[in-house]
Design an enzyme around this catalytic site. Sequence first.
Site, short mmCIF file in Angstrom:
data_model
loop_
_atom_site.label_atom_id
_atom_site.label_comp_id
_atom_site.label_asym_id
_atom_site.label_seq_id
_atom_site.Cartn_x
_atom_site.Cartn_y
_atom_site.Cartn_z
N ASP A 20 25.21 9.43 73.12
CA ASP A 20 25.39 8.00 72.82
C ASP A 20 26.59 7.78 71.91
O ASP A 20 26.94 8.64 71.10
CB ASP A 20 24.10 7.47 72.17
CG ASP A 20 24.04 5.94 72.21
OD1 ASP A 20 24.80 5.32 72.97
OD2 ASP A 20 23.20 5.38 71.46
N GLY A 21 27.18 6.59 72.03
CA GLY A 21 28.26 6.19 71.13
C GLY A 21 29.64 6.16 71.77
O GLY A 21 30.65 5.98 71.09
N ASN A 22 29.68 6.32 73.08
CA ASN A 22 30.98 6.32 73.77
C ASN A 22 31.70 4.99 73.61
O ASN A 22 32.92 4.95 73.38
CB ASN A 22 30.78 6.57 75.27
CG ASN A 22 30.17 7.92 75.56
OD1 ASN A 22 30.06 8.76 74.68
ND2 ASN A 22 29.79 8.13 76.81
N ARG B 245 31.34 2.67 71.26
CA ARG B 245 31.82 2.46 69.89
C ARG B 245 33.03 3.34 69.58
O ARG B 245 33.96 2.92 68.89
CB ARG B 245 30.68 2.71 68.89
CG ARG B 245 29.74 1.52 68.76
CD ARG B 245 28.45 1.90 68.13
NE ARG B 245 27.57 2.57 69.10
CZ ARG B 245 26.46 3.20 68.78
NH1 ARG B 245 26.08 3.28 67.50
NH2 ARG B 245 25.72 3.75 69.70
N ASN C 40 20.55 1.11 82.10
CA ASN C 40 22.01 0.96 82.02
C ASN C 40 22.58 0.08 83.14
O ASN C 40 23.74 -0.34 83.07
CB ASN C 40 22.72 2.32 81.97
CG ASN C 40 22.56 3.06 80.65
OD1 ASN C 40 22.52 4.29 80.61
ND2 ASN C 40 22.47 2.32 79.54
N SER D 268 14.97 5.40 73.65
CA SER D 268 15.59 4.70 74.78
C SER D 268 15.11 5.21 76.15
O SER D 268 15.91 5.44 77.05
CB SER D 268 17.12 4.76 74.68
OG SER D 268 17.56 4.14 73.49
C1 IPE Z 1 20.74 5.76 76.15
O1 IPE Z 1 21.76 5.12 75.48
C2 IPE Z 1 21.16 6.12 77.55
C3 IPE Z 1 22.18 7.15 77.67
C4 IPE Z 1 22.78 7.78 76.71
C5 IPE Z 1 22.52 7.50 79.03
P1 IPE Z 1 21.89 3.51 75.46
O2 IPE Z 1 23.13 3.23 74.70
O3 IPE Z 1 21.78 2.98 76.83
O4 IPE Z 1 20.59 3.08 74.64
P2 IPE Z 1 20.27 1.77 73.81
O5 IPE Z 1 20.55 0.61 74.69
O6 IPE Z 1 21.16 1.78 72.61
O7 IPE Z 1 18.84 1.92 73.42
C1 IPE Z 2 26.50 6.38 75.94
O1 IPE Z 2 27.44 5.62 75.23
C2 IPE Z 2 26.84 6.48 77.41
C3 IPE Z 2 25.92 5.77 78.30
C4 IPE Z 2 24.88 5.07 77.94
C5 IPE Z 2 26.23 5.82 79.70
P1 IPE Z 2 27.35 4.04 75.16
O2 IPE Z 2 28.11 3.48 76.29
O3 IPE Z 2 25.93 3.61 75.06
O4 IPE Z 2 28.09 3.76 73.80
P2 IPE Z 2 27.68 2.72 72.68
O5 IPE Z 2 26.27 3.02 72.30
O6 IPE Z 2 27.82 1.36 73.30
O7 IPE Z 2 28.64 2.97 71.57
MG MG Z 3 24.66 3.35 73.52
#
Ligand code: IPE
Ligand code: IPE
Ligand code: MG
Length: 255
Positions: A37-39, A41, A85, A210
């Site tokens: 998570d966090g891509n 941001r 997602n 999640s």
């Molecule tokens: C969880 O991350 C799903 C994946 C990393 C694939 P999300 O970014 O979708 O989760 P929430 O929405 O913050 O709970």
């Molecule tokens: C995780 O990073 C990747 C997926 C859920 C596919 P995010 O896209 O959720 O990145 P943030 O949480 O918005 O920073």
């Molecule tokens: Mg995320």
Amino acid sequence: MQSEYREPGDRSADLPSVVAADLLGGPVPRHVACIMDGNGRWASRRGLPRTEGHSAGEAALLDAVEGALELGIPWITMYAFSTENWRRPADEVRYLMGFNESLLARRRDELNDKGVRIRFAGRRDWRVPKRVLRRMDESVALTAGNRRSTLTMAFNYGGRAEIVDAVRSLVADGVPAAKVDEKAIRSRLYYPDQPDPDLMIRTSGEERISNFLLWQLAYSELVFTEVLWPDFRRQHLFEAVREYQRRQRRYGGVA
Ligand code: IPE
Ligand code: IPE
Ligand code: MG
């Protein structure tokens, strides 16, 4: 990895100093699961579109797998796309589908050469483009004979959907209520052969599940880190394993 060009502000240079050898004397998890998570941001902080963050996550994924191999971890599960997602903007969803497909095309030979078996957990529903499914099937077939480690990509995966699918399969087979127990449900999960994760790591500072592996995480040790996924490297995995080694697992019993 260390000699790679780094974008200004790339925090992957501030790596924890723990190395694999430091950990091999203690219990090493058999199964590590990650919520990558966090891509988004990571990209926003650089003034880049969110999709650039997903793309930068590829190096993190490969380095984390490499670290898991160094530790001899036989089961790795990575959350790549959740059943929730699909709520994202259509452009981002489209990007993620294409990105996951091309990642497999780029990396499957390398993973195969390392002895990694690739599998997918999740629903193969109509929303997943055919060419993505085809690439997934090819990667599974290519690596099916490998046993050094199994990398399960949770893709269009939801923990609740997995439990629903398990129950549906019991009902479809006419299993009587009296025979529905934990063992029966487990036997209908996507991969009943896989041990539950010992360690679950989530990056980006969010402290929630999640909808990841709801059944399987019942007694996993959870480690949350502020590092954003694109900055994650094997040293962060090692650091999480060191934290895991400090934990005492009791499973409801006493120490
Ligand atoms: C969880 O991350 C799903 C994946 C990393 C694939 P999300 O970014 O979708 O989760 P929430 O929405 O913050 O709970
Ligand atoms: C995780 O990073 C990747 C997926 C859920 C596919 P995010 O896209 O959720 O990145 P943030 O949480 O918005 O920073
Ligand atoms: Mg995320």
